[in-house]
Design an enzyme around this catalytic site. Sequence first.
Site, PDB file in Angstrom:
ATOM      1  N   SER A 258       0.809  -1.316   0.020  1.00  9.55           N
ATOM      2  CA  SER A 258      -0.198  -0.157   0.027  1.00  9.55           C
ATOM      3  C   SER A 258       0.636   1.654   0.030  1.00  9.55           C
ATOM      4  O   SER A 258       2.358   1.112   0.704  1.00  9.55           O
ATOM      5  CB  SER A 258      -0.941  -0.067   1.210  1.00  9.55           C
ATOM      6  OG  SER A 258      -1.633   1.424   1.491  1.00  9.55           O
TER       7      SER A 258
ATOM      8  N   TYR B  39      -3.031  -1.144  10.251  1.00 10.91           N
ATOM      9  CA  TYR B  39      -3.409  -0.494   9.075  1.00 10.91           C
ATOM     10  C   TYR B  39      -2.060  -0.838   8.016  1.00 10.91           C
ATOM     11  O   TYR B  39      -0.498  -1.149   7.771  1.00 10.91           O
ATOM     12  CB  TYR B  39      -3.854  -0.645   7.896  1.00 10.91           C
ATOM     13  CG  TYR B  39      -4.672  -1.172   6.803  1.00 10.91           C
ATOM     14  CD1 TYR B  39      -4.895  -1.684   6.244  1.00 10.91           C
ATOM     15  CD2 TYR B  39      -3.737  -0.194   5.523  1.00 10.91           C
ATOM     16  CE1 TYR B  39      -5.246  -1.807   4.807  1.00 10.91           C
ATOM     17  CE2 TYR B  39      -3.530   0.554   4.135  1.00 10.91           C
ATOM     18  CZ  TYR B  39      -3.729  -1.375   3.387  1.00 10.91           C
ATOM     19  OH  TYR B  39      -4.176  -1.463   2.218  1.00 10.91           O
TER      20      TYR B  39
HETATM   21  N1  LIG Z   1      -8.399  -0.560  -2.028  1.00 12.90           N
HETATM   22  C1  LIG Z   1      -7.997   0.496  -2.069  1.00 12.90           C
HETATM   23  O1  LIG Z   1      -7.649   1.553  -2.048  1.00 12.90           O
HETATM   24  C2  LIG Z   1      -6.144  -0.025  -1.099  1.00 12.90           C
HETATM   25  C3  LIG Z   1      -5.073   0.353  -1.655  1.00 12.90           C
HETATM   26  C4  LIG Z   1      -3.443  -0.190  -1.421  1.00 12.90           C
HETATM   27  C5  LIG Z   1      -4.108  -1.877  -0.660  1.00 12.90           C
HETATM   28  N2  LIG Z   1      -4.949  -2.283  -1.287  1.00 12.90           N
HETATM   29  C6  LIG Z   1      -5.012  -3.618  -0.357  1.00 12.90           C
HETATM   30  O2  LIG Z   1      -5.455  -4.510  -1.591  1.00 12.90           O
HETATM   31  C7  LIG Z   1      -5.832  -5.978  -1.080  1.00 12.90           C
HETATM   32  C8  LIG Z   1      -6.637  -5.975  -1.221  1.00 12.90           C
HETATM   33  O3  LIG Z   1      -7.986  -5.048  -0.722  1.00 12.90           O
HETATM   34  P1  LIG Z   1      -9.350  -4.513  -1.746  1.00 12.90           P
HETATM   35  O4  LIG Z   1      -8.938  -3.328  -1.582  1.00 12.90           O
HETATM   36  O5  LIG Z   1     -10.087  -5.587  -2.272  1.00 12.90           O
HETATM   37  O6  LIG Z   1     -10.015  -5.213  -0.329  1.00 12.90           O
HETATM   38  P2  LIG Z   1     -11.332  -5.912   0.035  1.00 12.90           P
HETATM   39  O7  LIG Z   1     -11.856  -5.868   1.049  1.00 12.90           O
HETATM   40  O8  LIG Z   1     -12.695  -5.837  -1.148  1.00 12.90           O
HETATM   41  O9  LIG Z   1     -10.606  -7.544  -0.191  1.00 12.90           O
HETATM   42  C9  LIG Z   1     -10.236  -7.993   0.812  1.00 12.90           C
HETATM   43  C10 LIG Z   1      -9.477  -9.494   0.275  1.00 12.90           C
HETATM   44  O10 LIG Z   1      -8.805  -9.872   1.876  1.00 12.90           O
HETATM   45  C11 LIG Z   1      -9.572 -11.154   2.339  1.00 12.90           C
HETATM   46  N3  LIG Z   1      -9.336 -11.967   3.864  1.00 12.90           N
HETATM   47  C12 LIG Z   1      -9.829 -10.967   5.100  1.00 12.90           C
HETATM   48  N4  LIG Z   1      -9.297 -11.231   5.093  1.00 12.90           N
HETATM   49  C13 LIG Z   1      -8.733 -12.333   5.622  1.00 12.90           C
HETATM   50  C14 LIG Z   1      -8.915 -13.555   5.651  1.00 12.90           C
HETATM   51  N5  LIG Z   1      -8.700 -14.165   7.355  1.00 12.90           N
HETATM   52  N6  LIG Z   1      -8.024 -15.114   5.016  1.00 12.90           N
HETATM   53  C15 LIG Z   1      -8.338 -14.931   3.483  1.00 12.90           C
HETATM   54  N7  LIG Z   1      -8.947 -14.319   3.023  1.00 12.90           N
HETATM   55  C16 LIG Z   1      -9.197 -12.583   3.719  1.00 12.90           C
HETATM   56  C17 LIG Z   1     -11.434 -10.521   2.042  1.00 12.90           C
HETATM   57  O11 LIG Z   1     -12.869 -11.162   2.006  1.00 12.90           O
HETATM   58  C18 LIG Z   1     -11.376 -10.184   0.338  1.00 12.90           C
HETATM   59  O12 LIG Z   1     -11.092 -11.247  -0.654  1.00 12.90           O
HETATM   60  C19 LIG Z   1      -5.583  -5.860   0.114  1.00 12.90           C
HETATM   61  O13 LIG Z   1      -4.237  -6.824   0.807  1.00 12.90           O
HETATM   62  C20 LIG Z   1      -5.180  -4.018   0.603  1.00 12.90           C
HETATM   63  O14 LIG Z   1      -5.167  -3.964   1.712  1.00 12.90           O
HETATM   64  C21 LIG Z   1      -5.588  -2.003  -1.696  1.00 12.90           C
END
Ligand SMILES: NC(=O)c1ccc[n+]([C@@H]2O[C@H](COP(=O)([O-])OP(=O)(O)OC[C@H]3O[C@@H](n4cnc5c(N)ncnc54)[C@H](O)[C@@H]3O)[C@@H](O)[C@H]2O)c1
Length: 256
Positions: A147, A160
Amino acid sequence: MTVDRSVLQGKVALVTGASSGLGRHFASVLASAGAKVGLAARRTDALQALAADISASGGKAAVTRLDVTDSKSIAAAVAAIESELGPIDVLVNNSGTSVAKGVLEQTEQDWDDVVDVNLKGAFLMATEVARRMRDRGQGGSIINIESILSFRQAGHVAPYAASKAGLTQLTRTMALELARNGVRVNGIAPGYFATEINQGFFDTEPGQALIRRIPQRRVGQYEDLDGPLLLLASDASRYMTGSTLVVDGGHLCSSL
Ligand SMILES: NC(=O)c1ccc[n+]([C@@H]2O[C@H](COP(=O)([O-])OP(=O)(O)OC[C@H]3O[C@@H](n4cnc5c(N)ncnc54)[C@H](O)[C@@H]3O)[C@@H](O)[C@H]2O)c1
């Protein structure tokens, strides 16, 4: 972007947290580039729907239940995907979670909930897959979803941001140790993308103010991540390891 269907032909990829958001998109993109894709998450109904979409477009996917905080669940999920699709060449370590509260309101449980998924879970996943890659001697590519909060700060996300900074260091230390085994470990650090993890935030005034601080003045579209994902997943990045690609519309270089 139009994806070349041959880029990942013959490769097997595993995506964690593939039931929603960026993970769902990553799995679809890898499948459209020719990879057989393992879909892993706790919500297997959502994964079954995605697997059906992938096979309707001519791809191949397998589904497994996975909780990244549980090493037994990880071992079982990785074994299930390898027995159905073959040895894993690419891991996208995507599962992540957040608790939005001021640092003094964050409880021990909040800390554990976030750090156990984002850092310990990513470590357990990466090492389980990397051990298999090392033992087979064919190498592989591990892509950690980090991130921009690995590098800069924002309010209300202390666990986070700490976990993602730790994940960036895990990327580099694993890259260092595993280079001799042909296992490449890189990261993608997304800026802000609208998903379940930040649901509703960009409709609020603080969310709109945040968008005004992004040099490109918009949040990311999922497709903005396709090029970096395919680069790191494929042999086009064969001399890259320990790198983190920042995909944020310039957010990290915004003006002070
Ligand atoms: N959306 C953003 O702006 C953003 C920015 C930077 C990084 N990210 C990172 O991208 C990745 C995906 O996030 P997203 O934005 O798609 O959100 P999201 O909440 O849609 O996806 C997160 C996924 O992680 C899974 N998850 C959570 N706990 C879990 C566990 N114990 N076991 C297995 N799976 C688990 C959830 O079920 C979900 O499918 C994450 O690592 C997040 O930190 C997102």
